[in-house]
Design a protein around this motif. Structure first.
Motif, PDB file in Angstrom:
ATOM      1  N   ALA A 284       0.820  -1.214   0.000  1.00 15.82           N
ATOM      2  CA  ALA A 284       0.000   0.000   0.000  1.00 15.82           C
ATOM      3  C   ALA A 284       0.855   1.266   0.000  1.00 15.82           C
ATOM      4  CB  ALA A 284      -0.924  -0.003   1.221  1.00 15.82           C
TER       5      ALA A 284
ATOM      6  N   PRO B 269       1.036   2.443  -4.145  1.00 17.21           N
ATOM      7  CA  PRO B 269      -0.245   2.050  -4.741  1.00 17.21           C
ATOM      8  C   PRO B 269      -0.324   2.246  -6.260  1.00 17.21           C
ATOM      9  CG  PRO B 269      -0.490   4.110  -3.510  1.00 17.21           C
ATOM     10  CD  PRO B 269       0.906   3.615  -3.262  1.00 17.21           C
TER      11      PRO B 269
ATOM     12  N   ARG C 298      -4.805   1.105   2.978  1.00 22.44           N
ATOM     13  CA  ARG C 298      -3.992   2.176   2.400  1.00 22.44           C
ATOM     14  C   ARG C 298      -3.119   2.733   3.509  1.00 22.44           C
ATOM     15  NH1 ARG C 298      -6.590   7.058   3.639  1.00 22.44           N
ATOM     16  NH2 ARG C 298      -8.443   6.572   4.847  1.00 22.44           N
TER      17      ARG C 298
END
Ligand code: FES
Ligand SMILES: [Fe+2]
Length: 387
Positions: free
Chosen positions: A75, A78, A199
């Motif tokens: 993450a 990304p 995330r």
């Protein structure tokens, strides 16, 4: 020394055998009711010279370069072009997600005269060397050379960035800098720790003027909760109450919160660790992944010197980008940071204590078995490396 030779942990097993939330919580209730905690089979005496010897540190760095180690969570990269450049086990690397979506790792050195082509983190399709402007694609290929007539023999095909083994698995990016020395073991065979959809909601780097192992040790036991975290963790957790599991060379330590009592009246099928337990996963040798309510931290400890460690922290969550949960997570992290500052003070104290010459060894008792297990594994791996 005898304690090292006989040291064994009775729970060594593969990651598939980690306990379920329900079984962990039942064991924690048992410990609360009986005022007990998990104990290892024996204590461990780690010679203080192992924290002070430059030769030992060199061997530890060499070991780090032979293994698959976590570089960052997926993450953290990304999008295509996202990159992170930093030293890993003393070597400057850059890890980048290519335009094809694949993550690759390279030695961070221009193929002209070696200057670093990337610093920090960012997003780019092309890395341009700041010295003379050679440029590289995010797949590592050498794209252009200003005034290329000055290099009549240059073959661009074989002057791309030098690659390092890299793979992405279960939400983590692993790199391996050199050939393995440990045969068939696969260090990337880990439980699936990172939930889908995570995330990075925060990342930070800080340095601590202490040996990386002293810093690591502070995360791997609950024996210090009352003394060190008197007004932070102790009022909401338990002193010296942990469940310690091991899998391969790694450990998982469960630190319950007093809020776990709220589960007593609920059916076992509804028991969940979220908001009731912090799990600390120690991935041998230098990675810590910790769970907190609705989020988790991935921490990489980079040894920079005998008395200097750089910590890279990525905070992950699958919560919405705005809203109450995110607010609560960030507030919770401030609280965790207050506790981390207390750990920092005692770790700096332990570093100074090495200089005092008072101790020939540091002793890790039965409650600190994950640390003894770490040192046993490290000692074993370094012996393998030397042979
Ligand atoms: S060192 Fe990179 S272009 Fe010269
Ligand atoms: Fe602590």
């Amino acid at each position: 020394m005898a304690t090292q030779e006989v040291f064994k942990h009775d729970e060594s097993r593969s990651s598939a055998a980690l306990m379920s939330d329900q079984d962990i919580i039942a064991r924690i209730f048992d410990h609360i009711d009986n005022k007990t905690t998990d104990v290892g089979q024996s204590s461990w005496k780690e010679p203080t010279k192992n924290y002070q010897s430059a030769e030992r540190l060199d061997a530890e760095l060499a070991l780090l370069r032979t293994r698959w180690v976590v570089f960052c969570p997926s993450a953290a990269l990304p999008k295509s072009g996202d990159y992170i450049a930093r030293d890993t086990a003393g070597i400057p690397l850059v890890v980048v997600r290519g335009s094809d979506g694949k993550v690759r790792a390279f030695r961070n050195a221009c193929r002209h005269r070696g200057v670093q082509i990337a610093t920090g983190q960012g997003c780019t399709n092309v890395f341009v060397c700041p010295y003379h402007g050679w440029s590289y694609g995010n797949d590592g290929a050498l794209r252009s050379v200003p005034h290329k007539e000055g290099f009549p023999d240059l073959n661009k095909e074989n002057r791309g960035l030098v690659s390092v083994d890299c793979l992405e698995k279960n939400g983590l990016v692993f790199i391996k800098q050199g050939p393995s020395t440990n045969g068939v073991k696969d260090e990337t065979d880990l439980p699936d720790l990172i939930p889908d959809g995570c995330r990075v909601i925060k990342s930070e780097t800080f340095e601590i003027e202490a040996n990386w192992k002293l810093h690591l040790e502070s995360a791997l036991e609950g024996y210090h909760i009352r003394s060190t975290h008197q007004t932070t963790f102790f009022p909401v957790q338990y002193d010296n109450l942990t469940v310690v599991e091991s899998f391969d060379q790694n450990s998982r330590i469960a630190f319950p919160y007093q809020a776990i009592e709220g589960l007593r009246d609920k059916p076992k099928s509804a028991w969940s660790s979220n908001g009731r337990i912090t799990f600390v996963y120690h991935l041998f040798p230098n990675i810590i992944i910790s769970t907190f309510p609705d989020c988790m931290q991935v921490v990489i400890l980079e040894p920079l010197g005998l008395e200097l460690t750089r910590q890279h922290m990525f905070l992950l969550s699958d919560c919405a980008e705005e809203g109450k949960i995110l607010h609560a997570i960030l507030e919770g992290q401030e609280f965790a940071k207050a506790g981390a500052m207390e750990d920092r003070e005692v770790v700096l104290g332990a570093q100074r204590g090495l200089k005092s010459g008072a101790n020939e060894f540091l002793e890790f008792g039965l409650f600190e078995s994950a640390i003894g297990r770490f040192h046993a594994a490290l000692t074993g791996e370094l012996a393998n490396l030397a042979s």
